[in-house]
Design a protein around this motif. Structure first.
Motif, PDB file in Angstrom:
ATOM      1  N   LEU A  25       0.849  -1.186   0.000  1.00 34.29           N
ATOM      2  CA  LEU A  25       0.000   0.000   0.000  1.00 34.29           C
ATOM      3  C   LEU A  25       0.888   1.240   0.000  1.00 34.29           C
ATOM      4  CD1 LEU A  25      -3.142   0.705   0.502  1.00 34.29           C
ATOM      5  CD2 LEU A  25      -2.440   1.104   2.862  1.00 34.29           C
ATOM      6  N   THR A  26       0.555   2.214  -0.819  1.00 32.45           N
ATOM      7  CA  THR A  26       1.219   3.519  -0.754  1.00 32.45           C
ATOM      8  C   THR A  26       0.159   4.583  -0.502  1.00 32.45           C
ATOM      9  OG1 THR A  26       1.094   3.762  -3.161  1.00 32.45           O
ATOM     10  CG2 THR A  26       3.143   2.899  -2.240  1.00 32.45           C
ATOM     11  N   VAL A  27       0.511   5.558   0.314  1.00 30.18           N
ATOM     12  CA  VAL A  27      -0.404   6.624   0.694  1.00 30.18           C
ATOM     13  C   VAL A  27       0.097   7.928   0.092  1.00 30.18           C
ATOM     14  CG1 VAL A  27      -1.434   7.874   2.614  1.00 30.18           C
ATOM     15  CG2 VAL A  27      -0.942   5.439   2.847  1.00 30.18           C
ATOM     16  N   TRP A  28      -0.820   8.640  -0.585  1.00 24.72           N
ATOM     17  CA  TRP A  28      -0.486   9.916  -1.211  1.00 24.72           C
ATOM     18  C   TRP A  28      -0.590  11.044  -0.195  1.00 24.72           C
ATOM     19  CZ3 TRP A  28       1.474  10.285  -6.025  1.00 24.72           C
ATOM     20  CH2 TRP A  28       1.366   9.161  -6.846  1.00 24.72           C
ATOM     21  N   SER A  29       0.340  11.986  -0.275  1.00 30.94           N
ATOM     22  CA  SER A  29       0.353  13.132   0.641  1.00 30.94           C
ATOM     23  C   SER A  29      -0.863  14.021   0.407  1.00 30.94           C
ATOM     24  CB  SER A  29       1.631  13.951   0.469  1.00 30.94           C
ATOM     25  OG  SER A  29       1.749  14.421  -0.884  1.00 30.94           O
ATOM     26  N   ARG A  30      -1.315  14.101  -0.842  1.00 27.00           N
ATOM     27  CA  ARG A  30      -2.557  14.777  -1.210  1.00 27.00           C
ATOM     28  C   ARG A  30      -3.001  14.260  -2.566  1.00 27.00           C
ATOM     29  NH1 ARG A  30      -0.863  21.125  -1.905  1.00 27.00           N
ATOM     30  NH2 ARG A  30       1.091  20.891  -3.064  1.00 27.00           N
ATOM     31  N   ASP A  31      -4.106  14.722  -3.037  1.00 26.10           N
ATOM     32  CA  ASP A  31      -4.745  14.142  -4.214  1.00 26.10           C
ATOM     33  C   ASP A  31      -3.871  14.314  -5.460  1.00 26.10           C
ATOM     34  OD1 ASP A  31      -6.410  13.263  -6.207  1.00 26.10           O
ATOM     35  OD2 ASP A  31      -8.160  14.380  -5.524  1.00 26.10           O
ATOM     36  N   PRO A  32      -3.345  13.217  -6.019  1.00 27.17           N
ATOM     37  CA  PRO A  32      -2.485  13.346  -7.208  1.00 27.17           C
ATOM     38  C   PRO A  32      -3.256  13.780  -8.447  1.00 27.17           C
ATOM     39  CG  PRO A  32      -2.899  11.039  -6.728  1.00 27.17           C
ATOM     40  CD  PRO A  32      -3.461  11.821  -5.579  1.00 27.17           C
ATOM     41  N   ALA A  33      -4.580  13.626  -8.459  1.00 28.22           N
ATOM     42  CA  ALA A  33      -5.368  14.094  -9.593  1.00 28.22           C
ATOM     43  C   ALA A  33      -5.513  15.610  -9.596  1.00 28.22           C
ATOM     44  CB  ALA A  33      -6.752  13.448  -9.565  1.00 28.22           C
ATOM     45  N   VAL A  34      -5.217  16.249  -8.470  1.00 30.26           N
ATOM     46  CA  VAL A  34      -5.373  17.694  -8.351  1.00 30.26           C
ATOM     47  C   VAL A  34      -4.030  18.395  -8.222  1.00 30.26           C
ATOM     48  CG1 VAL A  34      -6.368  19.535  -6.918  1.00 30.26           C
ATOM     49  CG2 VAL A  34      -7.657  17.427  -7.318  1.00 30.26           C
ATOM     50  N   TYR A  35      -3.114  17.781  -7.479  1.00 26.78           N
ATOM     51  CA  TYR A  35      -1.825  18.405  -7.207  1.00 26.78           C
ATOM     52  C   TYR A  35      -0.729  17.616  -7.914  1.00 26.78           C
ATOM     53  CZ  TYR A  35      -4.393  20.753  -3.471  1.00 26.78           C
ATOM     54  OH  TYR A  35      -5.300  21.498  -2.758  1.00 26.78           O
ATOM     55  N   GLY A  36      -0.039  18.240  -8.810  1.00 31.86           N
ATOM     56  CA  GLY A  36       1.031  17.571  -9.552  1.00 31.86           C
ATOM     57  C   GLY A  36       2.231  17.222  -8.714  1.00 31.86           C
ATOM     58  N   MET A  91      -8.945   7.161   7.609  1.00 27.57           N
ATOM     59  CA  MET A  91     -10.087   7.829   7.002  1.00 27.57           C
ATOM     60  C   MET A  91      -9.655   9.047   6.184  1.00 27.57           C
ATOM     61  SD  MET A  91     -13.460   8.903   9.186  1.00 27.57           S
ATOM     62  CE  MET A  91     -13.220   7.509  10.288  1.00 27.57           C
ATOM     63  N   GLY A  92     -10.173   9.139   4.951  1.00 25.94           N
ATOM     64  CA  GLY A  92      -9.929  10.284   4.094  1.00 25.94           C
ATOM     65  C   GLY A  92      -8.714  10.178   3.207  1.00 25.94           C
ATOM     66  N   ALA A  93      -7.886   9.139   3.392  1.00 23.20           N
ATOM     67  CA  ALA A  93      -6.645   9.020   2.637  1.00 23.20           C
ATOM     68  C   ALA A  93      -6.908   8.625   1.185  1.00 23.20           C
ATOM     69  CB  ALA A  93      -5.727   8.000   3.298  1.00 23.20           C
ATOM     70  N   ILE A  94      -5.929   8.909   0.320  1.00 21.15           N
ATOM     71  CA  ILE A  94      -5.916   8.440  -1.061  1.00 21.15           C
ATOM     72  C   ILE A  94      -4.722   7.506  -1.177  1.00 21.15           C
ATOM     73  CG2 ILE A  94      -5.717   9.092  -3.482  1.00 21.15           C
ATOM     74  CD1 ILE A  94      -6.869  11.835  -2.680  1.00 21.15           C
ATOM     75  N   VAL A  95      -4.984   6.257  -1.595  1.00 22.48           N
ATOM     76  CA  VAL A  95      -3.943   5.231  -1.572  1.00 22.48           C
ATOM     77  C   VAL A  95      -3.895   4.500  -2.905  1.00 22.48           C
ATOM     78  CG1 VAL A  95      -4.283   4.916   0.911  1.00 22.48           C
ATOM     79  CG2 VAL A  95      -5.452   3.401  -0.694  1.00 22.48           C
ATOM     80  N   THR A  96      -2.778   3.881  -3.161  1.00 26.55           N
ATOM     81  CA  THR A  96      -2.630   2.971  -4.290  1.00 26.55           C
ATOM     82  C   THR A  96      -2.374   1.571  -3.735  1.00 26.55           C
ATOM     83  OG1 THR A  96      -1.745   4.696  -5.732  1.00 26.55           O
ATOM     84  CG2 THR A  96      -1.317   2.413  -6.356  1.00 26.55           C
ATOM     85  N   CYS A  97      -3.223   0.610  -4.129  1.00 22.77           N
ATOM     86  CA  CYS A  97      -3.094  -0.772  -3.674  1.00 22.77           C
ATOM     87  C   CYS A  97      -2.404  -1.598  -4.751  1.00 22.77           C
ATOM     88  CB  CYS A  97      -4.464  -1.373  -3.386  1.00 22.77           C
ATOM     89  SG  CYS A  97      -5.284  -0.634  -1.970  1.00 22.77           S
TER      90      CYS A  97
END
Length: 798
Positions: free
Chosen positions: A564-575, A587-593
Motif C-alpha cells: 500500500l502507498t499513501v499519497w500526501s494529497r490528491d495526485p489528480a489535483v496536485y502535480g 479515514m480520508g486518505a488516497i492510496v494505491t493498492c
C-alpha cells in the motif's frame, strides 16, 4: 409625496404638520433584558425586514399591541389579541394588515373558516366594517413566507380607529392557537399595514414581542467528547430538554454521577438547580486507557441519562465535534448570531462551529459583524469558530455550497443580491459554481456541497483544491444520493453532517413540527489539537466522519496484503503530490493498492446498541456485518421506513399507516426517530400499531417485542404500499421493500432481545475495480435510528 417615503430635510420621517418626526430606532425592536444576548444594531442585520419600504413612523402608520404579552410555553394553546391603532393616514377601503411569520417557525396553521377548530382567527374593527381574513403559507417574501391577511374591502378607518385580531379565538369552541415548538427569546408578531390600498405593505414601527419559553423536562442529555488521550483535559456536559428539544430551565434534580472509569475532577453528586439550561464540568481528566461512559441518576437511583462514549487512548489525534452550518435571526432563523455561537459552545457543548447565512441576505455590515463574532469566539483549546457563508445559487447554476475561511477579512462572493437593496458591490458576485471556484482560487478556504432548499449539482462545477466534502445529512434529511453523484463523477470528497438549523439550536437541532424531517447532524473532526489550523488541515485531508446527531465514534482503516502507498494529497489535483509506503491508511486518505483486494477494518463505540455496519465500495454495499449472529435473535422486530419523494424542494415523504399482527401479539413497543410528538406512533392494542411520520432520506419506525404462536404474520400499510410477510420468514438479514420515490423503502429485520452491543469491531475484504477509484467507507446504523458515515478512503487499483 408618497406614503411609503415621507422624509424631512434631516432625512428623518416628517409629520404632516411639517415638524420632524423621530428617526427609526431599531434598538426598540428587541426588549430590554439583561439576560438576552447582545442586540444586533441595524447596520449589522441581514436584509430580512419584511418589506422594501422602511418601517413606518408610528404617528403616520399606527401601532400595534398584543395581549397578553407575558411569556408563553412552546407548543402550548393560547389566545392572543393583536390590536392595531390607526395613525394619521388611517386605512382606506381595500387596505388592511398583514401579520407575517418566519419560515423557521411552526405555529399552527391559521384559519378563519371553522370557529370550533384549532388556530381559528377572527377580526373586528371599531367602526363595525366587514373584514376578510385569509392565511397563505407562501403569502409574503423570504424569510417571512407565512402571512395572515386582514383586508378591509370597503369603507375607511380614521386616526385612532382600531382593528382587533384574535389569534386562537375560543368563543366558537376553538381550543386556541398552537404556539411554535422552538423557544425564542423575542418572538415578534411582525405587522405590516397597507394604509392607501396600494398593495404595498409597510412594517409598523414597533411590532409587539412575546417570549416563547421551554416546557417541562422530558429528557436529559449527558455529553462527552468521543476521543481523548490519557491525561488530556475534557468537558462533560449536562442538559435537560422539553419534548421539543428546547433546553429547559425547569429542571431541578440532585444528580448522582457514575463514571465507568475514574475521572479526576468529576463530583459524585451535583445539585442541578432551576434556572440552569446547561451545565459543563470542565477540566476533567482520565489517566487510564479505556472507554468512559457516565450514568446520570436521580437521588433515588433511577437512570436519567447515559452519556455518549469517550475512548481514552494514546495516539496522534483527538475527536472534536462540530456543527458547521446553521443560521440565526439576522437571516432566516431565530435569535441572534451571538446567541448562535454561545449556544454552540455552552449549551450543545460543541468544539467548533460556523454561521452559514444565505449569501443573498448578507449585507456588507452583517458580513463584517459575523467576522467580528468568529474572531471573538475563536479560542484555542476551547472553541474554534470559522467565518463563512452559504453560497445559495439555483441548482442549474451549481446549487447550495457552504464556504469556510480559515481567517476573517475575506470578501464574500455572493450567488446574487436577490434580497439586498445595496448593489454597490454586485460586480463581485459569482453567479455559478465555476465562477465561485474561480473567485476563491488561491484563498485559504474549503467548500462543502449542500442540499437544502436548493441541491448542489456537482456536474455544474467542482474544484478539488477547494471542495472537500459532501454534506450527507442535515435537518433537511439524509442525502446519500449526493455522495453517489460524487462517486460517479470520480470526485474525491469526504462526508460531513451539520444541522442547517434555523431554530437557534446548533449542535442540538430538533426538527420541530414544520418543514424539517430529521434531527440535525454532527461532524467529528480528527485532529491533534483544538485550533483553527489543526481543524482546517483535517477538513482539507477529509479526516472526519458524519453522524445524524449521535456522538458515536468510528475508527476505519484500509490495508492491502500486496502493499500500500499513501499519497500526501490528491495526485489528480496536485502535480507535486508524493506517495510513501504504509501498512494501513486512515479515514480520508488516497492510496494505491498493489493487489486486487483491500481489507477494511473498523471499530464503533456508540451510545445505542449497534444494529449493523455496511461496508461499501462507492455506492455499492459489499458486505453487511452485525454484532450478533442468527442464533442470537429473539422475538423482536425492527420496522424502519426511509427515503424521500425527490431531490430538492418537495422531498418530504409523508408516511401514514398501520402495522397489524395476525397470529402474534405485541408485548412491547418503542417508537424510533419519531421526532414530532404530535404525529402518532403508538400501539393501539395487542395486535395493531398506527403511525404517521415524515422523512427526507432519513429513517423513522418502531420496535416490536412479540409474543408468537409459531404461525404469525405482519402486514404494514405505509400509505405508499402494503407489505405482508410471515414472521417465520423474517430473520437476521433485512427484508426490504422498495416503495417508489427517491429510495423510499420499508425494512424489517429480527434482532436480539435485548441487544447488548454498544461496541462493535470487524473487517471485510473488498474487491477493487481495476483502473479506477474505489471509495472504501462504512455506514453504521444503531437501534435508535441514528447513522454514521466514515469519509471514504480512496483506493486506486492497478
Amino acid at each position: 409625496m408618497g406614503l411609503g417615503k415621507c422624509n424631512g430635510p434631516d432625512g428623518g420621517p416628517k409629520r404632516l404638520d411639517g415638524r420632524p418626526g423621530a428617526r427609526r430606532d431599531w434598538s426598540r425592536l428587541k426588549p430590554e433584558n439583561d439576560a438576552m444576548p447582545e442586540r444586533v444594531p441595524e447596520e449589522h442585520r441581514g436584509d430580512v425586514w419584511p418589506a422594501a419600504t422602511p418601517a413606518g413612523d408610528r404617528a403616520l402608520y399606527g401601532h400595534v399591541a398584543v395581549a397578553p404579552d407575558a411569556p408563553v410555553e412552546a407548543r402550548s394553546r393560547r389566545t392572543f389579541t393583536l390590536t392595531y391603532t390607526c395613525g394619521r393616514f388611517g386605512i382606506d377601503g381595500g387596505g388592511g394588515l398583514k401579520f407575517v411569520f418566519r419560515f423557521s417557525t411552526d405555529w399552527g396553521l391559521l384559519q378563519a373558516d371553522d370557529p370550533g377548530a384549532g388556530n381559528y382567527v377572527s377580526a373586528t374593527n371599531s367602526r363595525g366594517l366587514p373584514l376578510r381574513v385569509t392565511y397563505d403559507p407562501g403569502g409574503h417574501t423570504r424569510p417571512w413566507y407565512q402571512a395572515l391577511h386582514v383586508l378591509m374591502p370597503h369603507g375607511h378607518l380614521d386616526e385612532g380607529d382600531t382593528i382587533a385580531v384574535a389569534l386562537g379565538d375560543t368563543s366558537g369552541g376553538s381550543p386556541g392557537v398552537t404556539v411554535q415548538s422552538c423557544a425564542e427569546r423575542d418572538f415578534r408578531f411582525t405587522t405590516l399595514v397597507d394604509v392607501a390600498a396600494t398593495g404595498l405593505y409597510a412594517p409598523v414601527a414597533e411590532s409587539p414581542v412575546v417570549p416563547v419559553v421551554a416546557g417541562d423536562v422530558d429528557r436529559w442529555h449527558a455529553v462527552l467528547p468521543s476521543l481523548r488521550r490519557p491525561g488530556e483535559p475534557f468537558r462533560f456536559g449536562l442538559r435537560a430538554e422539553d419534548r421539543w428539544g428546547n433546553p429547559t430551565p425547569r429542571a431541578s434534580e440532585d444528580l448522582i454521577l457514575r463514571p465507568s472509569l475514574p475521572v479526576r475532577g468529576l463530583p459524585e453528586r451535583f445539585a442541578y438547580g432551576r434556572g440552569i439550561e446547561a451545565h459543563a464540568f470542565d477540566g476533567l481528566v482520565v489517566e487510564e486507557e479505556g472507554v468512559l461512559r457516565i450514568e446520570v441518576r436521580d437521588d433515588e437511583g433511577a437512570r436519567l441519562a447515559r452519556s455518549s462514549p469517550m475512548i481514552v487512548r494514546r495516539g496522534d489525534v483527538a475527536g472534536w465535534w462540530a456543527d458547521l452550518h446553521g443560521q440565526s435571526g439576522e437571516s432566516v432563523g431565530i435569535n441572534t448570531a451571538r446567541h448562535y455561537f454561545q449556544f454552540s459552545r455552552d449549551t450543545a457543548f460543541l468544539d467548533a462551529g460556523s454561521h452559514q447565512a444565505n449569501d443573498f441576505q448578507v449585507n456588507n455590515a452583517f458580513w463584517k459583524h459575523l467576522n467580528a463574532l468568529t474572531a471573538a469566539f475563536d479560542e484555542d483549546d476551547r472553541f474554534v469558530a470559522y467565518p463563512g457563508y452559504e453560497w445559495s445559487a439555483n441548482t442549474p447554476l451549481g446549487g447550495d455550497r457552504n464556504v469556510y475561511f480559515r481567517e476573517e477579512g475575506q470578501r464574500i462572493h455572493r450567488s446574487s443580491h436577490a434580497l439586498l437593496p445595496d448593489r454597490s458591490d454586485i460586480d463581485t458576485d459569482a453567479h455559478d459554481a465555476p465562477a465561485l471556484f474561480a473567485a476563491l482560487k488561491g484563498k485559504d478556504a474549503v467548500v462543502f456541497a449542500h442540499v437544502g432548499g436548493r441541491w448542489a449539482d456537482l456536474t455544474r462545477g467542482h474544484d478539488g483544491r477547494l471542495e472537500t466534502a459532501v454534506e450527507i445529512h442535515s435537518a433537511w434529511g439524509t442525502f446519500e444520493w449526493l455522495m453517489a453523484d460524487a462517486f460517479r463523477l470520480g470526485l474525491r470528497m469526504g462526508v460531513v453532517a451539520n444541522s442547517d438549523g434555523h431554530k437557534g439550536r446548533p449542535g442540538a437541532s430538533h426538527p420541530g413540527a414544520s418543514q424539517f424531517a430529521a434531527y440535525g447532524g454532527l461532524t467529528c473532526l480528527l485532529a491533534p489539537e483544538l485550533t483553527r489550523d489543526a481543524l482546517f488541515d483535517c477538513l482539507r485531508r477529509r479526516r472526519h466522519f458524519a453522524t445524524t446527531g449521535s456522538r458515536m465514534h468510528l475508527d476505519v482503516a484500509v490495508g492491502c496484503e500486496e502493499g500500500l502507498t499513501v499519497w500526501s494529497r490528491d495526485p489528480a489535483v496536485y502535480g507535486d503530490a508524493e506517495a510513501e509506503a504504509a501498512e494501513t491508511a486512515d479515514m480520508g486518505a488516497i492510496v494505491t493498492c498493489a493487489g486486487p483486494a483491500a481489507r477494511l477494518s473498523f471499530a464503533v463505540e456508540a451510545a445505542s446498541p449497534v444494529e449493523k455496519v455496511e461496508v461499501r465500495n462507492g455506492a455499492e454495499t459489499v458486505e453487511v456485518l452485525r454484532p450478533y449472529g442468527p442464533g442470537d435473535l429473539g422475538p423482536r422486530l425492527l420496522v424502519r421506513m426511509s427515503g424521500a419523494e425527490r431531490r430538492g424542494k418537495g422531498a418530504l415523504c409523508r408516511w401514514r399507516g398501520e402495522a397489524v399482527l395476525d397470529g402474534a401479539a405485541i408485548a412491547g413497543f418503542r417508537p424510533v426517530c419519531a421526532w414530532n410528538p404530535e404525529l402518532p406512533c403508538e400501539r393501539m392494542d395487542a395486535h395493531r400499531v398506527v403511525f404517521e411520520a415524515r422523512t427526507a432520506g432519513n429513517m423513522t419506525g418502531f420496535d416490536l417485542e412479540l409474543e408468537e404462536t409459531g404461525a404469525g404474520r405482519i402486514t404494514v400499510d405505509t400509505g405508499h404500499g402494503t407489505v405482508a410477510a410471515d414472521l417465520s420468514g423474517i430473520g437476521w438479514a433485512d427484508r426490504v421493500t422498495l416503495l417508489g420515490g427517491l429510495d423510499r423503502r420499508l425494512r424489517i429485520a429480527r434482532a436480539p432481545s435485548p441487544n447488548p452491543h454498544l461496541a462493535f469491531s470487524g473487517s471485510a475484504s473488498v474487491p477493487l475495480g481495476a483502473g479506477r477509484d474505489n471509495p472504501l467507507w462504512i455506514c453504521v446504523t444503531t437501534e435508535d435510528g441514528h447513522q454514521a458515515w466514515s469519509s471514504p478512503i480512496y483506493a486506486i487499483a492497478p
